[in-house]
Motif scaffolding. Structure first.
Motif, PDB file in Angstrom:
ATOM      1  N   PHE A  42      -8.642  -3.190  -8.272  1.00 55.47           N
ATOM      2  CA  PHE A  42      -7.707  -2.233  -7.685  1.00 55.47           C
ATOM      3  C   PHE A  42      -6.520  -2.858  -6.961  1.00 55.47           C
ATOM      4  CE2 PHE A  42     -11.788   0.050  -7.926  1.00 55.47           C
ATOM      5  CZ  PHE A  42     -11.396   1.097  -8.747  1.00 55.47           C
ATOM      6  N   PHE A  43      -6.371  -4.182  -7.016  1.00 53.13           N
ATOM      7  CA  PHE A  43      -5.267  -4.772  -6.265  1.00 53.13           C
ATOM      8  C   PHE A  43      -3.908  -4.467  -6.893  1.00 53.13           C
ATOM      9  CE2 PHE A  43      -5.338  -8.166  -9.389  1.00 53.13           C
ATOM     10  CZ  PHE A  43      -4.045  -8.690  -9.377  1.00 53.13           C
ATOM     11  N   GLU A  44      -3.830  -4.392  -8.203  1.00 49.92           N
ATOM     12  CA  GLU A  44      -2.533  -4.123  -8.833  1.00 49.92           C
ATOM     13  C   GLU A  44      -2.019  -2.711  -8.538  1.00 49.92           C
ATOM     14  OE1 GLU A  44      -2.050  -7.185 -12.527  1.00 49.92           O
ATOM     15  OE2 GLU A  44      -3.408  -5.498 -12.861  1.00 49.92           O
ATOM     16  N   PRO A  45      -2.868  -1.667  -8.615  1.00 51.77           N
ATOM     17  CA  PRO A  45      -2.382  -0.346  -8.170  1.00 51.77           C
ATOM     18  C   PRO A  45      -1.944  -0.335  -6.711  1.00 51.77           C
ATOM     19  CG  PRO A  45      -4.362  -0.101  -9.476  1.00 51.77           C
ATOM     20  CD  PRO A  45      -4.199  -1.581  -9.244  1.00 51.77           C
ATOM     21  N   LEU A  46      -2.683  -1.044  -5.848  1.00 48.81           N
ATOM     22  CA  LEU A  46      -2.294  -1.099  -4.440  1.00 48.81           C
ATOM     23  C   LEU A  46      -0.984  -1.846  -4.267  1.00 48.81           C
ATOM     24  CD1 LEU A  46      -2.797  -0.664  -1.441  1.00 48.81           C
ATOM     25  CD2 LEU A  46      -4.220  -2.728  -1.432  1.00 48.81           C
ATOM     26  N   ALA A  47      -0.810  -2.960  -4.987  1.00 53.29           N
ATOM     27  CA  ALA A  47       0.436  -3.722  -4.900  1.00 53.29           C
ATOM     28  C   ALA A  47       1.625  -2.875  -5.374  1.00 53.29           C
ATOM     29  CB  ALA A  47       0.335  -4.996  -5.727  1.00 53.29           C
ATOM     30  N   THR A  48       1.423  -2.090  -6.421  1.00 52.46           N
ATOM     31  CA  THR A  48       2.477  -1.209  -6.906  1.00 52.46           C
ATOM     32  C   THR A  48       2.817  -0.146  -5.865  1.00 52.46           C
ATOM     33  OG1 THR A  48       1.796  -1.532  -9.202  1.00 52.46           O
ATOM     34  CG2 THR A  48       3.134   0.406  -8.733  1.00 52.46           C
ATOM     35  N   PHE A  49       1.795   0.408  -5.221  1.00 49.27           N
ATOM     36  CA  PHE A  49       2.016   1.407  -4.173  1.00 49.27           C
ATOM     37  C   PHE A  49       2.797   0.814  -3.007  1.00 49.27           C
ATOM     38  CE2 PHE A  49       0.635   3.225  -0.127  1.00 49.27           C
ATOM     39  CZ  PHE A  49       0.963   4.564  -0.303  1.00 49.27           C
ATOM     40  N   LEU A  50       2.393  -0.383  -2.553  1.00 52.90           N
ATOM     41  CA  LEU A  50       3.092  -1.029  -1.444  1.00 52.90           C
ATOM     42  C   LEU A  50       4.536  -1.354  -1.818  1.00 52.90           C
ATOM     43  CD1 LEU A  50       0.275  -3.464  -0.266  1.00 52.90           C
ATOM     44  CD2 LEU A  50       1.029  -1.376   0.876  1.00 52.90           C
ATOM     45  N   SER A  51       4.724  -1.808  -3.043  1.00 54.55           N
ATOM     46  CA  SER A  51       6.068  -2.149  -3.507  1.00 54.55           C
ATOM     47  C   SER A  51       6.970  -0.925  -3.553  1.00 54.55           C
ATOM     48  CB  SER A  51       5.993  -2.803  -4.888  1.00 54.55           C
ATOM     49  OG  SER A  51       7.280  -3.066  -5.398  1.00 54.55           O
ATOM     50  N   ASN A  52       6.422   0.202  -4.014  1.00 53.18           N
ATOM     51  CA  ASN A  52       7.224   1.420  -4.157  1.00 53.18           C
ATOM     52  C   ASN A  52       7.515   2.086  -2.820  1.00 53.18           C
ATOM     53  OD1 ASN A  52       7.283   1.132  -6.937  1.00 53.18           O
ATOM     54  ND2 ASN A  52       5.511   2.451  -7.272  1.00 53.18           N
ATOM     55  N   ASN A  53       6.631   1.871  -1.826  1.00 53.57           N
ATOM     56  CA  ASN A  53       6.766   2.601  -0.570  1.00 53.57           C
ATOM     57  C   ASN A  53       7.241   1.752   0.609  1.00 53.57           C
ATOM     58  OD1 ASN A  53       5.464   5.513  -0.917  1.00 53.57           O
ATOM     59  ND2 ASN A  53       4.299   4.087  -2.175  1.00 53.57           N
TER      60      ASN A  53
END
Length: 220
Positions: A42-53
């Motif tokens: 699940f780190f890639e979905p979290l990294a994408t979320f952090l990057s987008n927000n």
């Protein structure tokens, strides 16, 4: 250099875990194993979320991956550790021989898993493609063993076979394509993707620009 660091990680973790005794070492082993699998999945979905927000600059997109991966790993370990402390007895009597074999056996396995996970995390680091003896294609432990490839293979297997059937149904790595005369439909690319990204300017502090458009592409 990387070989010495990896051996040091195994040694330190083994010594610390063995000091917890047979039951404690067993609980820690399970905690580290589950934490590693969940973090990888699940780190890639979290990294994408952090990057987008938070910030989606190209340099920070590279940092979010390792921050999310290691952050989830540490967070899950603390969570599982707290749960086991609360629900499991502090001490249970076992035969002295079983105690010694169990605590050192679980300790060594925990040390190896922790080392393999951290070596895998280096693939996502915003560093040069090769550094301190680390090479994506090399067997990075004494030139004989590739713990990162072993961990990636294990994670991929668990992700495809069991974690994908759960509530989240998330596949760790690999888009699905069907080719004639090919049984395999899932094509993992973790080492290739991150090695390519580092080779394109992933060194710490190097503000490499996306290939096209204003928004960076997270496919690498």
């Amino acid at each position: 250099m990387i070989d010495i660091l990896l051996l040091a990680i195994v040694g330190i973790v083994t010594w610390c875990v063995a000091s917890e005794g047979a039951w404690g070492a067993g609980f820690i082993f399970v905690s580290v194993l589950l934490a590693g699998l969940l973090a990888m999945n699940f780190f890639e979905p979290l990294a994408t979320f952090l990057s987008n927000n938070i910030t989606n600059s190209y340099a920070w997109q590279q940092r979010w991956d390792i921050i999310a991966l290691v952050g989830l790993f540490v967070g899950f370990i603390f969570l599982f550790r707290e749960l086991t402390v609360r629900i499991a007895p502090a001490y249970m009597q076992v035969h002295p021989l079983v105690h010694e074999v169990s605590r050192w056996g679980f300790a060594v396995m925990t040390g190896y898993i922790a080392m393999a996970f951290l070596l895998t995390a280096l693939h996502t680091a915003p560093l040069p493609r090769e550094f301190a003896g680390f090479t994506p294609e090399r067997k990075n432990l004494l030139g004989m063993v590739a713990p990162d490839r072993e961990w990636l293979g294990f994670t991929q297997y668990v992700s495809e076979k069991s974690m994908r059937k759960g509530t989240f149904g998330h596949l760790f790595d690999g888009p699905e394509y069907s080719f004639p005369q090919q049984e395999n439909q899932i094509w993992p690319s973790f080492p290739i993707r991150y090695a390519t990204r580092r080779g394109q300017g992933g060194a710490m502090g190097a503000a490499a620009k996306p290939a096209s458009g204003d928004k960076a592409d997270r496919s690498f």
